[in-house]
Design an enzyme around this catalytic site. Structure first.
Site, PDB file in Angstrom:
ATOM      1  N   CYS A 171      -1.586   9.613   2.422  1.00 48.54           N
ATOM      2  CA  CYS A 171      -1.295   9.026   1.109  1.00 48.54           C
ATOM      3  C   CYS A 171      -2.378   9.321   0.078  1.00 48.54           C
ATOM      4  O   CYS A 171      -2.135   9.177  -1.121  1.00 48.54           O
ATOM      5  CB  CYS A 171      -1.095   7.518   1.232  1.00 48.54           C
ATOM      6  SG  CYS A 171      -2.526   6.634   1.892  1.00 48.54           S
ATOM      7  N   GLU A 203       0.864  -1.172   0.000  1.00 45.54           N
ATOM      8  CA  GLU A 203       0.000   0.000   0.000  1.00 45.54           C
ATOM      9  C   GLU A 203       0.902   1.224   0.000  1.00 45.54           C
ATOM     10  O   GLU A 203       1.475   1.580   1.027  1.00 45.54           O
ATOM     11  CB  GLU A 203      -0.929  -0.016   1.219  1.00 45.54           C
ATOM     12  CG  GLU A 203      -1.918  -1.166   1.223  1.00 45.54           C
ATOM     13  CD  GLU A 203      -2.908  -1.097   0.063  1.00 45.54           C
ATOM     14  OE1 GLU A 203      -3.135   0.010  -0.473  1.00 45.54           O
ATOM     15  OE2 GLU A 203      -3.438  -2.143  -0.317  1.00 45.54           O
TER      16      GLU A 203
END
Length: 491
Positions: free
Chosen positions: A255, A221
């Site tokens: 993110c 991720e």
């Protein structure tokens, strides 16, 4: 409960921890739904019983981190996904029947979701609780044992998690590891059955390389430069205000934050004016403002300041939205004022590097096709944003760009559905989790087929080949060719 493993004082205990969990996994067999749910409940209790301590630890690690922000994004943000997972564990565990029409004749087939064994999770520093608890819950739902390596960038949070875990879990179920980058490297090289990493693409590549030595499958991720397109038909004021506010969540250290915004060329100055006013209204003060998040450490502070100064030196227009009489950036508090960058070109480092700070790049565009061409020539981001109506332009944008997800008119809207998968593509990640995607990521789908037929089906592949087999094969091939040609003619 047994004491936690400490690899810093006793090298080799990481390997011992994996072996300890694997022996317990093999001895106990796959856990039933009740035990999986119980482990998820204990994981939630670990966080919810100690929320104040975690929030305080994260604030101390960051320097300044707003309590409400930690509670909303870090703690509350994971509850709906975990509750959805917990509610569906029993359903997802059930074998799936295949070849149902053949059952009455003696051919029985099922696909069994099977636990992998021992799952390693390497957590990031930007959401050091949320982004280890969420994958751990998914791994428990799938029936696995879990080892977590906490980020060394947030050491107080890491130590708290490690100290608390033995009160809720036997180390054979969950082990929390702390330590520096050297410990993290050893952790990534362990013979897990699956390794889950959240962090930067650069470190993700090293993690994947380390895991490859043991053929350990990985879920990465990662992140990227999340683009935002403001449609010519968008409500510009609403779009600019929402984008500016989204950039400031967790001090921009998210993110899925918007990174660079593409605005119709004739509306750039209006966009900047609204964004500037929005940021000034949000932060009348910064240095003494407990709601303004610091850069997590000096290295990240210097990196963000360096990106801005590099852009400035190469001709970018820098709009610093600092309160009057406050000198920013401030190294003592590691606070950087909200910053808007214009006239950015590809010679500047910020054009390619994920900002991960309170800096937003604004770019003009004339034709949507130009934006699409620009984006598809670069690594796929974790999320692509669109502000404007759900029209033909939006559908073109979705169809002709690549990203982990797409959100329209709001920050991280792609993460709202608890059942929806979350993950990147290409350089922004491999694999996904949240909802059933998380259960699937940590499961092996094992096909189990049994035959009580009086004759063999697959045995006909063994010699000697009878005339019936030869003729039957030839006829089957002939039928397949005709069927394929017919489909091609009617297309």
């Amino acid at each position: 409960m047994a004491a936690p493993f400490d690899d810093r004082r006793h090298p080799g205990t990481l390997t011992a921890a994996v072996e300890h969990q694997r022996r317990a996994f093999v001895a106990d067999g796959p856990p039933d739904a009740a035990l999986r749910r119980n482990r998820i409940d204990r994981l939630l209790a670990l966080v919810l019983d100690n929320t104040d301590d975690f929030v305080d630890a994260m604030a101390a690690d960051f320097g300044t981190r707003p309590r409400a922000g930690s509670l909303f994004a870090e703690i509350m943000g994971m509850l709906s996904v975990i509750e959805h997972t917990r509610a569906h564990v029993r359903q997802w565990m059930k074998p799936v029947t295949v070849l149902p029409v053949a059952r009455p004749f003696g051919l029985r087939g099922e696909v069994h979701p099977s636990p992998l064994g021992v799952v390693g999770i390497i957590g990031p520093w930007n959401f050091p609780v949320n982004l280890v608890i969420l994958p751990a819950a998914a791994a428990f739902a799938a029936g696995n044992r879990v080892m977590i390596k906490m980020s060394e960038v947030t050491p107080r949070t890491a130590e708290l998690m490690k100290t608390l875990a033995p009160a809720y879990f036997d180390p054979a179920e969950l082990t929390v590891v702390t330590g520096d980058a050297e410990v993290a490297a050893r952790f990534a090289a362990l013979p897990f059955d699956h390794l889950f990493f959240t962090g930067s693409p650069r470190v993700g590549a090293l993690v994947a390389q380390a895991a490859a030595a043991n053929l350990v499958p990985v879920t990465l991720e990662l992140g990227g430069k999340n683009p935002v397109v403001v449609s010519p038909h968008a409500d510009l004021h609403r779009a600019a205000a929402r984008i500016a506010a989204a950039r400031m969540i967790n001090g921009g250290q998210v993110c899925v934050c918007p990174d660079h915004v593409f605005v119709p060329a004739g509306r750039v100055e209006a966009f900047v004016a609204v964004a500037r006013d929005t940021l000034r209204g949000m932060f009348p003060s910064i240095l003494a403002n407990d709601d303004y998040c610091s850069a997590v450490d000096e290295a990240n502070f210097d990196r963000i300041v360096g990106l801005v100064e590099d852009a400035r030196a190469k001709g970018a227009r820098v709009e610093t939205v600092a309160p009057p009489h406050e000198v920013l950036p401030d190294r003592n508090t590691r606070k950087i004022a909200p910053t808007l960058l214009l006239d950015v070109d590809d010679s500047m480092h910020i054009a390619d590097e994920e900002t991960f700070g309170p800096v937003l790049t604004v770019r003009p565009y004339t034709e949507l096709r130009d934006v699409v061409d620009y984006l598809i020539a670069r690594p796929a981001p974790l999320v692509a944003y669109w502000f404007g109506p759900d029209d033909a332009d939006f559908r073109t944008f979705v169809c002709h760009t690549r990203s982990g997800g797409v959100a329209r008119n709001d920050f991280a809207a792609q993460m709202i559905p608890s059942a929806a998968p979350f993950g990147g593509v290409g350089r922004s990640g491999t694999g996904a989790y949240h909802g059933k995607a998380g259960f699937d990521a940590f499961s092996h789908y094992r096909t189990v087929v049994g035959s009580d037929l009086p004759v063999t089906i697959t045995g006909r592949a063994a010699p000697p080949f009878t005339p019936v087999t030869r003729i039957g094969t030839a006829l089957s091939l002939q039928l397949a060719r005709r069927r394929t040609r017919r489909r091609l003619r009617t297309r």
